[in-house]
Design an enzyme around this catalytic site. Structure first.
Site, PDB file in Angstrom:
ATOM      1  N   LYS A  99       0.806  -1.229   0.000  1.00 35.28           N
ATOM      2  CA  LYS A  99       0.000   0.000   0.000  1.00 35.28           C
ATOM      3  C   LYS A  99       0.838   1.278   0.000  1.00 35.28           C
ATOM      4  O   LYS A  99       0.419   2.304  -0.513  1.00 35.28           O
ATOM      5  CB  LYS A  99      -0.954  -0.011   1.186  1.00 35.28           C
ATOM      6  CG  LYS A  99      -1.988  -1.135   1.072  1.00 35.28           C
ATOM      7  CD  LYS A  99      -3.376  -0.657   1.396  1.00 35.28           C
ATOM      8  CE  LYS A  99      -4.430  -1.640   0.919  1.00 35.28           C
ATOM      9  NZ  LYS A  99      -4.406  -2.921   1.656  1.00 35.28           N
ATOM     10  N   GLU A 121     -10.089   6.136   3.343  1.00 38.81           N
ATOM     11  CA  GLU A 121     -10.915   5.078   3.911  1.00 38.81           C
ATOM     12  C   GLU A 121      -9.981   3.932   4.296  1.00 38.81           C
ATOM     13  O   GLU A 121      -8.881   3.842   3.759  1.00 38.81           O
ATOM     14  CB  GLU A 121     -11.916   4.572   2.867  1.00 38.81           C
ATOM     15  CG  GLU A 121     -11.377   3.532   1.856  1.00 38.81           C
ATOM     16  CD  GLU A 121     -10.287   4.059   0.927  1.00 38.81           C
ATOM     17  OE1 GLU A 121     -10.174   5.292   0.773  1.00 38.81           O
ATOM     18  OE2 GLU A 121      -9.532   3.242   0.350  1.00 38.81           O
ATOM     19  N   SER A 379       1.751  -9.675  -1.026  1.00 36.15           N
ATOM     20  CA  SER A 379       1.382  -8.260  -0.871  1.00 36.15           C
ATOM     21  C   SER A 379       1.589  -7.702   0.528  1.00 36.15           C
ATOM     22  O   SER A 379       1.669  -6.488   0.690  1.00 36.15           O
ATOM     23  CB  SER A 379      -0.079  -8.067  -1.287  1.00 36.15           C
ATOM     24  OG  SER A 379      -0.916  -8.951  -0.562  1.00 36.15           O
TER      25      SER A 379
HETATM   26  C1  LIG Z   1      -5.217  -4.004   1.306  1.00 31.66           C
HETATM   27  C2  LIG Z   1      -4.509  -5.260   1.035  1.00 31.66           C
HETATM   28  C3  LIG Z   1      -4.886  -6.102  -0.037  1.00 31.66           C
HETATM   29  C4  LIG Z   1      -6.101  -5.868  -0.881  1.00 31.66           C
HETATM   30  O1  LIG Z   1      -6.059  -4.744  -1.674  1.00 31.66           O
HETATM   31  P1  LIG Z   1      -5.782  -4.789  -3.251  1.00 31.66           P
HETATM   32  O2  LIG Z   1      -6.126  -3.438  -3.686  1.00 31.66           O
HETATM   33  O3  LIG Z   1      -6.665  -5.851  -3.838  1.00 31.66           O
HETATM   34  O4  LIG Z   1      -4.347  -5.132  -3.427  1.00 31.66           O
HETATM   35  C5  LIG Z   1      -4.120  -7.215  -0.292  1.00 31.66           C
HETATM   36  N1  LIG Z   1      -3.045  -7.528   0.466  1.00 31.66           N
HETATM   37  C6  LIG Z   1      -2.664  -6.761   1.508  1.00 31.66           C
HETATM   38  C7  LIG Z   1      -1.494  -7.180   2.306  1.00 31.66           C
HETATM   39  C8  LIG Z   1      -3.376  -5.599   1.823  1.00 31.66           C
HETATM   40  O5  LIG Z   1      -3.002  -4.856   2.882  1.00 31.66           O
END
Ligand SMILES: *Cc1c(COP(=O)(O)O)cnc(C)c1O
Length: 394
Positions: A99, A121, A379
């Site tokens: 993020k 948000e 992610s």
């Molecule tokens: C917020 C988040 C997501 C989901 O958001 P996307 O916009 O689909 O990437 C996925 N993985 C992590 C670790 C997150 O914090």
């Protein structure tokens, strides 16, 4: 520009001023927000064409966020699954997920636009924490809207945001979760556009957000492609990412957009299989696939992972699904818990529950993927989910 747009390259295209990806996307917003979205589009176009903006952002991504994130070749996991798994380590970024890429870009843009305040948000709190972090770094005021229910579930992230100097405001309408927090943030923005930038957390919302946020995450895919060629000597056969709003997936997919032999797979929770069900609708400013009941009312998403608990999906994913360039599958909460343990046990890496969805799909499809090179976008890290997982690993 409608007909031209359909011919532009997927994942590399500029969706034009209409913000369309095929039939999806657009800008369905109250009239009071039209000037704000136009101002933002113009500012982003200028910034994105400006060397100095890029060099400032690149320096922040390197010296503050810790980029490039490594690419890890998994030895023991690959042996166990019979397929060669590579991890793009977005979990190692500052604040623990992908993020921060988007937030640093938007905060820098907000500064450039002369805004003194960020609103955002947040669902599980990761985007809120990243926004509060960037606001602290740039000396901007920050207010984060969070569903009342999520505030209870994610008390630690509420504390983190407040410590970073942000105000956390409860969204008390509807299901009191992410969808409602977006509504509140939009409402705030309508009243404060002069001074405020809305720092939206995924590839969703009205144009230019889906495009702009994808561009800020493009760095994931560009790095991963280069690292893969260098470390493995070839491109992956398959790239897999979890999909909530779809930003981490869009980021990594974009690096392989022109490699048509590379299979792109997005993984959703079974309880929020938005793309899987293929019902279009408008939510939060854009047209995309959307969870809804027979009357067109938005349904509640349900997932073990609050970060994927969103009834919509970014419009470009709907388009990628329709054109067949990317596929979307779903996994159950049980499979996710198992994948959470699997990566921890075999590689010493505790994933966030969101990317555990992507691993769960790889694990289930291992027979089909035998002998392949599979790139997984990790992610985020799992610390935020550890307490929730305790009961599953007694
Ligand atoms: C917020 C988040 C997501 C989901 O958001 P996307 O916009 O689909 O990437 C996925 N993985 C992590 C670790 C997150 O914090």
């Amino acid at each position: 520009m409608g007909t031209e747009e359909a011919e532009t390259d997927l994942l590399t295209s500029d969706p034009g001023t209409s913000g369309r990806f095929g039939n999806f996307g657009g800008c369905f917003i109250p009239e009071t927000l039209v000037p704000a979205c136009q101002e933002l589009e113009i500012a982003f176009r200028e910034a994105w064409a400006d060397e100095q903006f890029h060099s400032e952002l690149d320096r922040l991504l390197a010296d503050y966020a810790g980029r490039p994130s490594p690419l890890t070749i998994c030895g023991r996991l690959s042996e166990e699954l019979g397929t060669s798994v590579l991890l793009k380590r977005e979990d190692l970024n500052h604040t623990g997920s992908h993020k921060i890429n988007n937030v640093l870009g938007q905060a820098l843009l907000a500064k450039r636009m002369g805004k003194s305040r960020l609103v955002a948000e947040t669902g599980a709190g990761q985007h809120g924490v990243a926004t509060a972090t960037a606001a602290a770094l740039f000396g901007l005021e920050c207010e984060v809207y969070m569903g009342e229910v999520d505030m209870e579930r994610q008390a630690l992230n509420v504390f983190r945001m407040r410590l970073l100097g942000a105000e956390v405001r409860p969204a008390t309408t509807g299901s009191r979760t992410l969808k409602d927090a977006v509504n509140e943030a939009l409402r705030d923005w309508v009243a404060t556009v002069e001074t405020t930038h809305y720092c939206l957390g995924s590839v969703m919302g009205p144009h230019p957000y889906p495009w702009m946020v994808r561009e800020f995450h493009r760095v994931i895919g560009s790095e991963a492609r280069e690292q893969c060629l260098k470390q493995v000597g070839k491109l992956p056969n398959t790239v897999v990412a979890c999909v909530g709003g779809g930003s981490n997936a869009a980021g990594i997919f974009s690096g392989f957009a022109n490699d048509s032999q590379v299979r792109l797979v997005g993984v959703e929770p079974a309880g929020a299989a938005t793309v899987g069900r293929k019902v279009p609708g408008v939510l939060h400013g854009s047209l995309s696939y959307l969870l809804q009941d027979e009357f067109g009312q938005v349904s509640e998403a349900e997932s073990i992972s609050a970060g994927l608990d969103y009834p919509g999906v970014g419009p470009e994913h709907s388009y990628l699904a329709d054109t067949g360039r990317a596929e979307y599958h779903c996994v159950t909460d049980e499979e996710v818990v198992e994948a959470f343990g699997l990566l921890s046990r075999t590689e010493g890496i505790m994933p966030a529950l969101e990317p555990a969805h992507a691993l769960a799909w790889i694990s289930r499809e291992r027979a089909d993927l035998a002998g392949e090179v599979v790139l997984l976008n990790l992610s985020g890290r799992g610390d935020k989910d550890a307490a929730q997982m305790v009961e599953y690993f007694k």
